[in-house]
Scaffold this active site. Structure first.
Site, PDB file in Angstrom:
ATOM      1  N   SER A   7      -0.199   6.984 -42.622  1.00 26.11           N
ATOM      2  CA  SER A   7      -0.997   8.243 -42.224  1.00 26.11           C
ATOM      3  C   SER A   7      -2.362   7.892 -42.287  1.00 26.11           C
ATOM      4  O   SER A   7      -2.844   7.666 -43.064  1.00 26.11           O
ATOM      5  CB  SER A   7      -0.796   9.431 -43.171  1.00 26.11           C
ATOM      6  OG  SER A   7      -1.567  10.474 -42.990  1.00 26.11           O
ATOM      7  N   HIS A  32       1.196   7.896 -38.289  1.00 21.93           N
ATOM      8  CA  HIS A  32       1.532   9.127 -38.701  1.00 21.93           C
ATOM      9  C   HIS A  32       0.112  10.019 -38.482  1.00 21.93           C
ATOM     10  O   HIS A  32      -0.938   9.655 -38.967  1.00 21.93           O
ATOM     11  CB  HIS A  32       1.962   9.292 -40.147  1.00 21.93           C
ATOM     12  CG  HIS A  32       2.487  10.612 -40.598  1.00 21.93           C
ATOM     13  ND1 HIS A  32       3.622  11.244 -40.382  1.00 21.93           N
ATOM     14  CD2 HIS A  32       1.665  11.560 -41.294  1.00 21.93           C
ATOM     15  CE1 HIS A  32       3.638  12.488 -40.737  1.00 21.93           C
ATOM     16  NE2 HIS A  32       2.737  12.634 -41.245  1.00 21.93           N
ATOM     17  N   ASP A  34      -1.593  13.461 -38.561  1.00 22.52           N
ATOM     18  CA  ASP A  34      -1.542  14.769 -39.228  1.00 22.52           C
ATOM     19  C   ASP A  34      -2.503  15.736 -38.721  1.00 22.52           C
ATOM     20  O   ASP A  34      -3.839  15.835 -38.818  1.00 22.52           O
ATOM     21  CB  ASP A  34      -2.020  14.665 -40.725  1.00 22.52           C
ATOM     22  CG  ASP A  34      -0.710  14.026 -41.709  1.00 22.52           C
ATOM     23  OD1 ASP A  34       0.229  14.534 -41.618  1.00 22.52           O
ATOM     24  OD2 ASP A  34      -1.223  12.859 -42.356  1.00 22.52           O
ATOM     25  N   MET A  36      -4.269  19.368 -38.585  1.00 20.82           N
ATOM     26  CA  MET A  36      -4.177  20.620 -39.628  1.00 20.82           C
ATOM     27  C   MET A  36      -5.414  21.561 -38.867  1.00 20.82           C
ATOM     28  O   MET A  36      -6.179  21.101 -38.336  1.00 20.82           O
ATOM     29  CB  MET A  36      -4.742  20.318 -40.802  1.00 20.82           C
ATOM     30  CG  MET A  36      -4.037  19.084 -41.570  1.00 20.82           C
ATOM     31  SD  MET A  36      -4.616  18.671 -43.064  1.00 20.82           S
ATOM     32  CE  MET A  36      -3.390  17.387 -43.540  1.00 20.82           C
ATOM     33  N   HIS A  65       2.488  14.956 -36.831  1.00 20.41           N
ATOM     34  CA  HIS A  65       2.863  15.898 -37.676  1.00 20.41           C
ATOM     35  C   HIS A  65       1.928  17.213 -37.654  1.00 20.41           C
ATOM     36  O   HIS A  65       0.803  17.220 -38.104  1.00 20.41           O
ATOM     37  CB  HIS A  65       2.575  15.372 -39.290  1.00 20.41           C
ATOM     38  CG  HIS A  65       3.080  16.344 -40.240  1.00 20.41           C
ATOM     39  ND1 HIS A  65       2.751  15.929 -41.785  1.00 20.41           N
ATOM     40  CD2 HIS A  65       3.710  17.590 -40.391  1.00 20.41           C
ATOM     41  CE1 HIS A  65       3.186  16.978 -42.598  1.00 20.41           C
ATOM     42  NE2 HIS A  65       4.051  18.010 -41.554  1.00 20.41           N
ATOM     43  N   MET A  67       0.697  20.434 -38.679  1.00 24.78           N
ATOM     44  CA  MET A  67       0.549  21.630 -39.821  1.00 24.78           C
ATOM     45  C   MET A  67      -0.367  22.696 -39.306  1.00 24.78           C
ATOM     46  O   MET A  67      -1.556  23.068 -39.625  1.00 24.78           O
ATOM     47  CB  MET A  67       0.152  21.018 -41.165  1.00 24.78           C
ATOM     48  CG  MET A  67       0.992  19.957 -41.643  1.00 24.78           C
ATOM     49  SD  MET A  67       0.224  18.997 -42.812  1.00 24.78           S
ATOM     50  CE  MET A  67      -0.268  17.596 -41.621  1.00 24.78           C
ATOM     51  N   MET A 136       8.586  17.496 -47.064  1.00 24.09           N
ATOM     52  CA  MET A 136       7.266  17.108 -47.671  1.00 24.09           C
ATOM     53  C   MET A 136       7.572  17.099 -49.290  1.00 24.09           C
ATOM     54  O   MET A 136       8.262  17.904 -49.689  1.00 24.09           O
ATOM     55  CB  MET A 136       6.656  18.512 -47.331  1.00 24.09           C
ATOM     56  CG  MET A 136       6.180  18.764 -45.950  1.00 24.09           C
ATOM     57  SD  MET A 136       5.078  17.484 -45.271  1.00 24.09           S
ATOM     58  CE  MET A 136       3.652  17.180 -46.489  1.00 24.09           C
ATOM     59  N   GLY A 141      -1.458  19.562 -46.757  1.00 25.77           N
ATOM     60  CA  GLY A 141      -2.787  19.936 -46.388  1.00 25.77           C
ATOM     61  C   GLY A 141      -3.638  19.041 -46.776  1.00 25.77           C
ATOM     62  O   GLY A 141      -4.923  18.851 -46.403  1.00 25.77           O
ATOM     63  N   PHE A 142      -3.417  17.869 -47.843  1.00 24.33           N
ATOM     64  CA  PHE A 142      -4.359  16.964 -48.276  1.00 24.33           C
ATOM     65  C   PHE A 142      -3.500  15.711 -48.699  1.00 24.33           C
ATOM     66  O   PHE A 142      -2.367  15.791 -49.121  1.00 24.33           O
ATOM     67  CB  PHE A 142      -5.037  17.621 -49.611  1.00 24.33           C
ATOM     68  CG  PHE A 142      -5.644  18.707 -49.297  1.00 24.33           C
ATOM     69  CD1 PHE A 142      -6.941  18.529 -48.879  1.00 24.33           C
ATOM     70  CD2 PHE A 142      -4.994  19.966 -49.370  1.00 24.33           C
ATOM     71  CE1 PHE A 142      -7.577  19.885 -48.772  1.00 24.33           C
ATOM     72  CE2 PHE A 142      -5.987  21.288 -49.353  1.00 24.33           C
ATOM     73  CZ  PHE A 142      -7.043  21.056 -48.977  1.00 24.33           C
ATOM     74  N   GLY A 143      -4.264  14.457 -48.604  1.00 27.04           N
ATOM     75  CA  GLY A 143      -3.695  13.498 -48.699  1.00 27.04           C
ATOM     76  C   GLY A 143      -4.039  13.255 -50.362  1.00 27.04           C
ATOM     77  O   GLY A 143      -4.547  13.806 -50.964  1.00 27.04           O
ATOM     78  N   GLY A 144      -3.328  12.304 -50.833  1.00 32.04           N
ATOM     79  CA  GLY A 144      -3.416  11.845 -52.383  1.00 32.04           C
ATOM     80  C   GLY A 144      -2.995  12.527 -53.304  1.00 32.04           C
ATOM     81  O   GLY A 144      -3.359  12.640 -54.585  1.00 32.04           O
ATOM     82  N   ASP A 174       7.008  12.544 -47.169  1.00 34.61           N
ATOM     83  CA  ASP A 174       5.686  12.567 -46.721  1.00 34.61           C
ATOM     84  C   ASP A 174       4.933  13.139 -47.950  1.00 34.61           C
ATOM     85  O   ASP A 174       4.934  14.353 -48.218  1.00 34.61           O
ATOM     86  CB  ASP A 174       5.059  13.308 -45.418  1.00 34.61           C
ATOM     87  CG  ASP A 174       3.733  13.385 -44.896  1.00 34.61           C
ATOM     88  OD1 ASP A 174       2.956  12.659 -45.477  1.00 34.61           O
ATOM     89  OD2 ASP A 174       3.324  13.999 -44.090  1.00 34.61           O
ATOM     90  N   GLY A 175       4.070  12.370 -48.774  1.00 35.03           N
ATOM     91  CA  GLY A 175       3.009  12.829 -49.691  1.00 35.03           C
ATOM     92  C   GLY A 175       3.556  11.893 -51.086  1.00 35.03           C
ATOM     93  O   GLY A 175       4.720  12.011 -51.420  1.00 35.03           O
ATOM     94  N   GLY A 176       2.617  11.344 -51.581  1.00 26.26           N
ATOM     95  CA  GLY A 176       2.404  10.543 -52.656  1.00 26.26           C
ATOM     96  C   GLY A 176       3.565   9.474 -52.582  1.00 26.26           C
ATOM     97  O   GLY A 176       4.083   8.973 -53.695  1.00 26.26           O
ATOM     98  N   GLY A 196      -0.254   7.378 -46.854  1.00 23.85           N
ATOM     99  CA  GLY A 196      -1.669   7.415 -46.435  1.00 23.85           C
ATOM    100  C   GLY A 196      -2.433   6.463 -47.311  1.00 23.85           C
ATOM    101  O   GLY A 196      -2.841   5.580 -47.041  1.00 23.85           O
ATOM    102  N   SER A 197      -2.734   7.016 -48.473  1.00 19.06           N
ATOM    103  CA  SER A 197      -3.819   6.353 -49.398  1.00 19.06           C
ATOM    104  C   SER A 197      -3.218   5.220 -49.710  1.00 19.06           C
ATOM    105  O   SER A 197      -3.784   4.227 -50.060  1.00 19.06           O
ATOM    106  CB  SER A 197      -4.126   7.266 -50.776  1.00 19.06           C
ATOM    107  OG  SER A 197      -3.027   8.227 -50.804  1.00 19.06           O
TER     108      SER A 197
HETATM  109  C1  DX5 Z   1      -0.213  15.805 -46.346  1.00 13.06           C
HETATM  110  C2  DX5 Z   1      -0.037  14.877 -45.129  1.00 13.06           C
HETATM  111  C3  DX5 Z   1       0.339  13.584 -45.256  1.00 13.06           C
HETATM  112  C4  DX5 Z   1      -0.720  12.676 -46.117  1.00 13.06           C
HETATM  113  C5  DX5 Z   1      -0.024  11.821 -46.913  1.00 13.06           C
HETATM  114  O1  DX5 Z   1      -0.417  17.329 -45.789  1.00 13.06           O
HETATM  115  O2  DX5 Z   1       1.001  15.582 -44.265  1.00 13.06           O
HETATM  116  O3  DX5 Z   1       0.971  12.783 -44.160  1.00 13.06           O
HETATM  117  O4  DX5 Z   1      -1.544  12.241 -45.338  1.00 13.06           O
HETATM  118  O5  DX5 Z   1      -1.028  11.275 -47.819  1.00 13.06           O
HETATM  119  P1  DX5 Z   1      -0.697  10.225 -49.237  1.00 13.06           P
HETATM  120  O6  DX5 Z   1       0.146   9.223 -48.646  1.00 13.06           O
HETATM  121  O7  DX5 Z   1      -2.017   9.960 -49.600  1.00 13.06           O
HETATM  122  O8  DX5 Z   1       0.026  11.270 -50.244  1.00 13.06           O
HETATM  123 ZN    ZN Z   2       1.924  14.243 -42.704  1.00 14.81          ZN
END
Ligand code: DX5
Ligand code: ZN
Length: 221
Positions: A7, A32, A34, A36, A65, A67, A136, A141-144, A174-176, A196-197
């Site tokens: 991502s 990926h 994102d 938003m 993706h 959102m 999900m 909404g947010f990475g990390g 997707d996420g964590g 992502g991270s």
């Molecule tokens: C969150 C996004 C993710 C995000 C994942 O709303 O849809 O794609 O970038 O980030 P990580 O891998 O850091 O959780």
């Molecule tokens: Zn995503």
């Protein structure tokens, strides 16, 4: 088949093209993206013009993706920007069946995403038309953020239903996603992993991508 989809939300936006090339060379399958809108989720990222600007830099499959509150209205824009797979949220305000058809009619693959509180069964009526379901594993909404283990029940339910119907539908998480959670998600039946991270925060993204793939391949059956 296992796919790794880094991502770009966690990448250096000032060098988006170079970041995409870095993960492409590092062995990623998808990119990926994102999107938003600050309404469907409490954050604003980027839209179709930014995606278009990266399209000429890489051959990676663009995994978009959405959102956003009204995905139906913007499908053509994302297709024109270079999307290959368009995933939207079932909780958005667009009519679900119509949005899936619009994505397919414009020549993209269609995905539906569900937030952590949305039951897996809500996607069942659309499975035949989908290439992917995105479960999900954090609130969008947010990475990390930290992986929500509870969501694995839904991955199992979906994988069972997809197998029962003899379909070929990918399950994306997707996420964590990291070295530990990738195994848990793959064992539950997920086969497409957004990170992502974990990827962009690493000194050598290629090592992380390879490691995620290896762990997922071992745990998925
Ligand atoms: C969150 C996004 C993710 C995000 C994942 O709303 O849809 O794609 O970038 O980030 P990580 O891998 O850091 O959780
Ligand atoms: Zn995503």
């Amino acid at each position: 088949m296992i796919k790794i989809s880094p991502s770009v939300l966690a990448s250096d936006f000032s060098a988006l093209g170079a970041e995409a090339v870095k993960v492409e060379k590092g062995g990623a399958d998808y990119l990926h993206l994102d999107v938003m809108d600050g309404a469907f989720v409490p954050n604003i990222s980027f839209g179709a013009p930014v995606i278009k600007s990266v399209r000429s830099k890489t051959n990676l499959v663009f995994d978009v993706h959405l959102m956003i509150e009204n995905p139906l209205k913007y499908i053509d824009d994302f297709k024109k920007a270079g999307a290959d797979i368009i995933t939207f949220h079932i909780e958005s305000s667009s009519p679900v069946g119509e949005t899936v058809d619009k994505i397919l009619n414009c020549g993209c693959k269609a995905g539906i995403s569900i937030k952590p509180a949305t039951p897996a069964e809500e996607v069942f009526p659309y499975l035949e038309k989908l290439s992917m379901v995105l479960v999900m594993t954090v609130e969008p909404g947010f990475g990390g953020q930290s992986f929500m283990h509870d969501t694995m029940k839904k991955v199992k339910t979906l994988r069972e239903e997809i197998l029962r119907r003899g379909l070929d539908v990918d399950i994306q998480v997707d996420g964590g996603i990291n070295a530990e959670t990738v195994e848990i998600a793959a064992a539950a039946g997920a086969n497409v992993f957004v990170a992502g991270s974990a990827v962009f925060g690493a000194e050598k993204p290629s090592e992380i991508i390879g490691m995620l793939r290896e762990k997922a391949e071992k745990a998925y059956n």
